[in-house]
Every structure is written in C-alpha cells, then in structure tokens.
Write a protein that holds these residues in place. Structure first.
Motif, PDB file in Angstrom:
ATOM      1  N   ALA A 124       0.829  -1.209   0.000  1.00 34.08           N
ATOM      2  CA  ALA A 124       0.000   0.000   0.000  1.00 34.08           C
ATOM      3  C   ALA A 124       0.860   1.254   0.000  1.00 34.08           C
ATOM      4  O   ALA A 124       0.594   2.209  -0.754  1.00 34.08           O
ATOM      5  CB  ALA A 124      -0.922  -0.011   1.218  1.00 34.08           C
ATOM      6  N   ARG A 125       1.909   1.272   0.801  1.00 34.51           N
ATOM      7  CA  ARG A 125       2.796   2.436   0.830  1.00 34.51           C
ATOM      8  C   ARG A 125       3.459   2.653  -0.525  1.00 34.51           C
ATOM      9  O   ARG A 125       3.499   3.775  -1.056  1.00 34.51           O
ATOM     10  CB  ARG A 125       3.846   2.242   1.927  1.00 34.51           C
ATOM     11  CG  ARG A 125       4.687   3.491   2.212  1.00 34.51           C
ATOM     12  CD  ARG A 125       6.012   3.495   1.490  1.00 34.51           C
ATOM     13  NE  ARG A 125       6.848   2.359   1.825  1.00 34.51           N
ATOM     14  CZ  ARG A 125       7.999   2.103   1.231  1.00 34.51           C
ATOM     15  NH1 ARG A 125       8.445   2.882   0.249  1.00 34.51           N
ATOM     16  NH2 ARG A 125       8.710   1.024   1.552  1.00 34.51           N
ATOM     17  N   LEU A 126       3.942   1.579  -1.138  1.00 39.08           N
ATOM     18  CA  LEU A 126       4.621   1.696  -2.424  1.00 39.08           C
ATOM     19  C   LEU A 126       3.675   2.158  -3.530  1.00 39.08           C
ATOM     20  O   LEU A 126       4.082   2.866  -4.451  1.00 39.08           O
ATOM     21  CB  LEU A 126       5.248   0.355  -2.799  1.00 39.08           C
ATOM     22  CG  LEU A 126       6.430  -0.086  -1.927  1.00 39.08           C
ATOM     23  CD1 LEU A 126       6.795  -1.539  -2.218  1.00 39.08           C
ATOM     24  CD2 LEU A 126       7.638   0.823  -2.146  1.00 39.08           C
ATOM     25  N   ALA A 127       2.408   1.772  -3.423  1.00 42.97           N
ATOM     26  CA  ALA A 127       1.452   2.126  -4.473  1.00 42.97           C
ATOM     27  C   ALA A 127       0.779   3.468  -4.242  1.00 42.97           C
ATOM     28  O   ALA A 127       0.386   4.135  -5.207  1.00 42.97           O
ATOM     29  CB  ALA A 127       0.382   1.032  -4.573  1.00 42.97           C
ATOM     30  N   LEU A 128       0.629   3.889  -2.983  1.00 40.21           N
ATOM     31  CA  LEU A 128      -0.217   5.054  -2.686  1.00 40.21           C
ATOM     32  C   LEU A 128       0.558   6.335  -2.409  1.00 40.21           C
ATOM     33  O   LEU A 128       0.137   7.417  -2.845  1.00 40.21           O
ATOM     34  CB  LEU A 128      -1.111   4.744  -1.481  1.00 40.21           C
ATOM     35  CG  LEU A 128      -2.199   3.706  -1.710  1.00 40.21           C
ATOM     36  CD1 LEU A 128      -2.858   3.314  -0.386  1.00 40.21           C
ATOM     37  CD2 LEU A 128      -3.251   4.221  -2.683  1.00 40.21           C
ATOM     38  N   VAL A 129       1.656   6.252  -1.676  1.00 38.62           N
ATOM     39  CA  VAL A 129       2.383   7.471  -1.322  1.00 38.62           C
ATOM     40  C   VAL A 129       2.936   8.128  -2.592  1.00 38.62           C
ATOM     41  O   VAL A 129       3.650   7.494  -3.370  1.00 38.62           O
ATOM     42  CB  VAL A 129       3.511   7.170  -0.319  1.00 38.62           C
ATOM     43  CG1 VAL A 129       4.358   8.420  -0.074  1.00 38.62           C
ATOM     44  CG2 VAL A 129       2.930   6.672   1.002  1.00 38.62           C
ATOM     45  N   GLY A 130       2.567   9.356  -2.798  1.00 33.20           N
ATOM     46  CA  GLY A 130       2.996  10.091  -3.985  1.00 33.20           C
ATOM     47  C   GLY A 130       2.170   9.844  -5.226  1.00 33.20           C
ATOM     48  O   GLY A 130       2.444  10.419  -6.283  1.00 33.20           O
ATOM     49  N   SER A 131       1.129   9.006  -5.110  1.00 32.31           N
ATOM     50  CA  SER A 131       0.320   8.672  -6.287  1.00 32.31           C
ATOM     51  C   SER A 131      -0.755   9.701  -6.592  1.00 32.31           C
ATOM     52  O   SER A 131      -1.308   9.716  -7.695  1.00 32.31           O
ATOM     53  CB  SER A 131      -0.366   7.311  -6.071  1.00 32.31           C
ATOM     54  OG  SER A 131      -1.374   7.415  -5.070  1.00 32.31           O
ATOM     55  N   GLY A 132      -1.096  10.532  -5.599  1.00 32.32           N
ATOM     56  CA  GLY A 132      -2.211  11.458  -5.765  1.00 32.32           C
ATOM     57  C   GLY A 132      -3.556  10.848  -5.449  1.00 32.32           C
ATOM     58  O   GLY A 132      -4.570  11.551  -5.459  1.00 32.32           O
ATOM     59  N   VAL A 133      -3.601   9.548  -5.182  1.00 31.15           N
ATOM     60  CA  VAL A 133      -4.866   8.882  -4.841  1.00 31.15           C
ATOM     61  C   VAL A 133      -5.177   9.152  -3.366  1.00 31.15           C
ATOM     62  O   VAL A 133      -4.337   8.884  -2.499  1.00 31.15           O
ATOM     63  CB  VAL A 133      -4.765   7.360  -5.087  1.00 31.15           C
ATOM     64  CG1 VAL A 133      -6.043   6.659  -4.642  1.00 31.15           C
ATOM     65  CG2 VAL A 133      -4.482   7.082  -6.552  1.00 31.15           C
TER      66      VAL A 133
END
Length: 399
Positions: A111-120
């Motif tokens: 979750a951290r790798l996919a979400l942080v900085g993603s704008g989601v």
C-alpha cells in the motif's frame, strides 16, 4: 464518492474485529450507493473469500499450492505475495478513495509503495496496532518495528489523508509508540449491528456447540490468545468460584493447538478442568445464543483498541467485565453497563467477585444499562456514516 477500495491482510473471520467491522458496515455503504471492493493476501479459492459479502481480490496462491517449508520462510510469514503490488499500481486509480487496514505486514508495504505520492486519496486505520502495550511487552520486536516505521509504516501513515481511531484513548496512546509521528488524526464511531431479540434457535445452536454445559456460565468470546488475558481469567475463576459449583466458564474462540493445550493444563492443575467449556469459534445463532444466555461477558484483555465483542455483549443486554486496557472501558463504566479493573490477576478476581456478589436485580439492571449504552454509542450505522464523512474529506483535501 462512488467506489472505495479496502486493503487488508486477510478476510478470514477468525482474524477478529477489523474484518468483522468491514463486513458489518457493508450494507450501509451499499445503501449509500458506494461500491466497495477488498484486496487481500488470501488464497483466491479460500471459502472465506468466496463467501465474503463484498468483492474480494485474493492475491495469494491457491490453497494447497505452497509447501509447508515455504510457508515458514520469514518473508512468507510477513505476508509477501508477489501479485499484490502490481495489482495495486494497476488499479488504485480506479477508485475514488482507498482505506488501508492494519500495520506490520506486506499488505501495508505494498500500500505504501502504491499510494504514497500517487495522488490517490487514502486513509489508514491501525486497529490498535500502535498501542504502546506491544512496545513495552515485546521490546525486541518493537525495535524491529521502529526500523519498519522509518521506511514503511511511518511514511504510509504520515502521508494519509486521515489516520482513523475508534476512541480518544486509542488516539492518545498511539502517539507513544513510534516516531517520527506526524499523522492527521481523526476519531470515528465504531460498533456492531444490533442482533435483535433472543430466539429459540439461538439457544438450540449454542447447546449443540457446548453439549456438556448444564449450568449458568460466564462467557469469554474472542480469539483465545495471551493478549486477551485468558490465563488470568482461568486463575481468577478458580480463585473466586472454587467454592461455588453453580457456575461454569465458557471460553469460546479460535486458538492455536499449543496455546489451547497450555490453558487446558492450567485449568486441570487448578481443579476446574471440567468446569470450562471450549466450543471453538462460534458464529451466527450459536454466537448469539452464547451471548444472550450468559450471566456476564468477561474479557480481561491486556490491550484492546475497541473490542467489538464487548459491544456485541452489550447489545445482548449482558453485563461486561473488562479491564482498563479495553479502550471503551470509560464508556462502559460510566453507563453502568459493566465493571473494569486492572489487567492483572488481582484486578480480574476483584471484577468477578464484585459482579458475583451483586443481587440478581442489580445484575439485571446492569444488563439493561449495557443495552442502553450500546444503542447510544456502539451501533454500526453511525460508524458507517463517520467512515464515509472521513473519506469525503480526504477526497476534498486532494482536489
């Protein structure tokens, strides 16, 4: 908000409160027009995945496909499943908002790798996993978790729209665990569905689960785990109820074979082995039968960020006997619906003795007040409203 994704390690009901909360909130979110999906580390063919009321993307390997030796590898025990991160990166933008449940496993790393900085927009709910009890009682593990916090859990939580807590107590305690701690805190209501009135089929189902039980009983119903104070309860029951053979103890819930054998040996040594009943995990009618017919619900837990089973017992008009490490203990005692003591043998024994010394009419009044407190504080409908409000505010903060 039309679509929400929930990320969680597993949806097996034996894992306890977090997944039960998602399951019970689901009808209220559906009625509000929200489509919810869950992604987990579960085997896709697991029965608990197939039978879950929401669409679950189980991204583990099929049941039986991983040999025993491989399941014991450290990264497997952490929950590493190679399909999760690519799936998240491909799909998180299909959702209006994401909620991450729990900490300290591979689902939160992905979750951290996919979400942080993603704008989601996303939120995180820790489910008591930042309680300093763990830090104080398992200092070696806590040192490892501090390292994980620096590169994973910390960035995940510090960048979340909100980190959700279910009580003020949980929120305050979480600040003591790991640093740097810069989370956007939000307390939401939490609770459970109203089971409704007692029915004859409840009694029949519970009798089938505990056929040797013939006496009035105190009920423990939760994971049978050291954190829950199960050993304290056995010792306290032996001390307080040794000379009164009109009362038994039911210890209901899933347990490891090793820990169950340890507790049974403890009970036998105390001379009360035949007065404790072990029906295992209770669901549906059997669970409600156990609650409704108990003299009181007892859980001397060392740490509980909410305790969904406490709310369930109160919904069934049962007095609750808990510790001051269950984070809703203030609401329980203020309502008159139960008693709370320290999470040690002396406190557990005092709690049992105080309740058993009460006359029947006082016990009945305590049960009625427990029911009133459930209706006032712990109904799941309010929890669903608070979750949705937090999600909408997280979405608004990103636009």
């Amino acid at each position: 908000m039309k679509k929400r994704l929930r990320i969680i390690a597993g949806v097996n009901p034996s894992e306890g409160g977090p997944i039960e909360g998602i399951r019970q909130q689901a009808p209220f979110h559906a009625a509000a027009g929200i489509e919810e999906h869950v992604v987990s580390l579960d085997p896709p063919d697991a029965p608990w995945v197939q039978n879950f009321p929401l669409t679950v993307f189980g991204l583990g390997e099929p049941l039986g496909s991983v040999p025993e030796w491989k399941r014991r590898l450290p990264w497997r025990r952490y929950g590493y499943r190679p399909a999760l991160l690519p799936w998240l990166k491909a799909h998180v933008r299909d959702y209006d908002v994401v909620t991450v449940h729990g900490l300290w496993n591979y689902s939160t790393m992905a979750a951290r790798l996919a979400l942080v900085g993603s704008g989601v927009p996303y939120l995180a709910q820790t489910h008591g996993m930042l309680d300093p009890w763990f830090k104080h009682n398992f200092p070696v593990k806590a040192a490892g978790k501090q390292a994980f916090w620096l590169f994973n859990e910390g960035p995940l939580l510090n960048n979340a729209g909100f980190v959700l807590f279910t009580t003020e107590e949980e929120k305050i305690l979480a600040r003591e665990s790991f640093g740097p701690y810069r989370v956007n805190e939000r307390v939401i209501a939490y609770g459970t569905s109203d089971p409704g009135p007692f029915k004859p089929e409840h009694a029949e189902a519970f009798r089938a689960a505990a056929p040797k039980l013939k006496k009035p009983y105190l009920l423990f119903l939760s994971r049978v785990h050291p954190k829950k104070g199960c050993d304290l309860l056995i010792d306290a029951f032996a001390d307080v109820c040794r000379d009164r053979d009109d009362l038994d103890l039911v210890m209901a819930g899933p347990a490891s074979d090793e820990y169950l054998a340890e507790l049974k040996a403890q009970a036998a040594q105390k001379g009360i082995g035949d007065r404790i009943h072990w029906p295992g995990l209770l669901r549906g009618d059997a669970k409600w039968g156990a609650f409704h017919q108990a003299e009181a619900f007892v859980m001397p837990s060392h740490q509980e960020n909410f305790g969904i089973v406490v709310a369930e017992a109160m919904a069934c008009s049962r007095p609750v006997l808990i510790t001051n490490k269950v984070n809703i203990w203030r609401e329980v005692t203020a309502s008159g619906g139960g008693l709370a003591e320290n999470d040690d043998l002396a406190g557990t024994a005092r709690c049992l003795a105080a309740f058993l010394e009460m006359p029947p009419e006082a016990r009945a009044l305590m049960g009625a007040r427990a029911r009133e407190a459930f209706l006032r504080h712990f109904q799941v409908s309010q929890s669903a409203k608070d979750v949705n409000a937090a999600c909408l505010d997280a979405i608004a903060s990103r636009t």
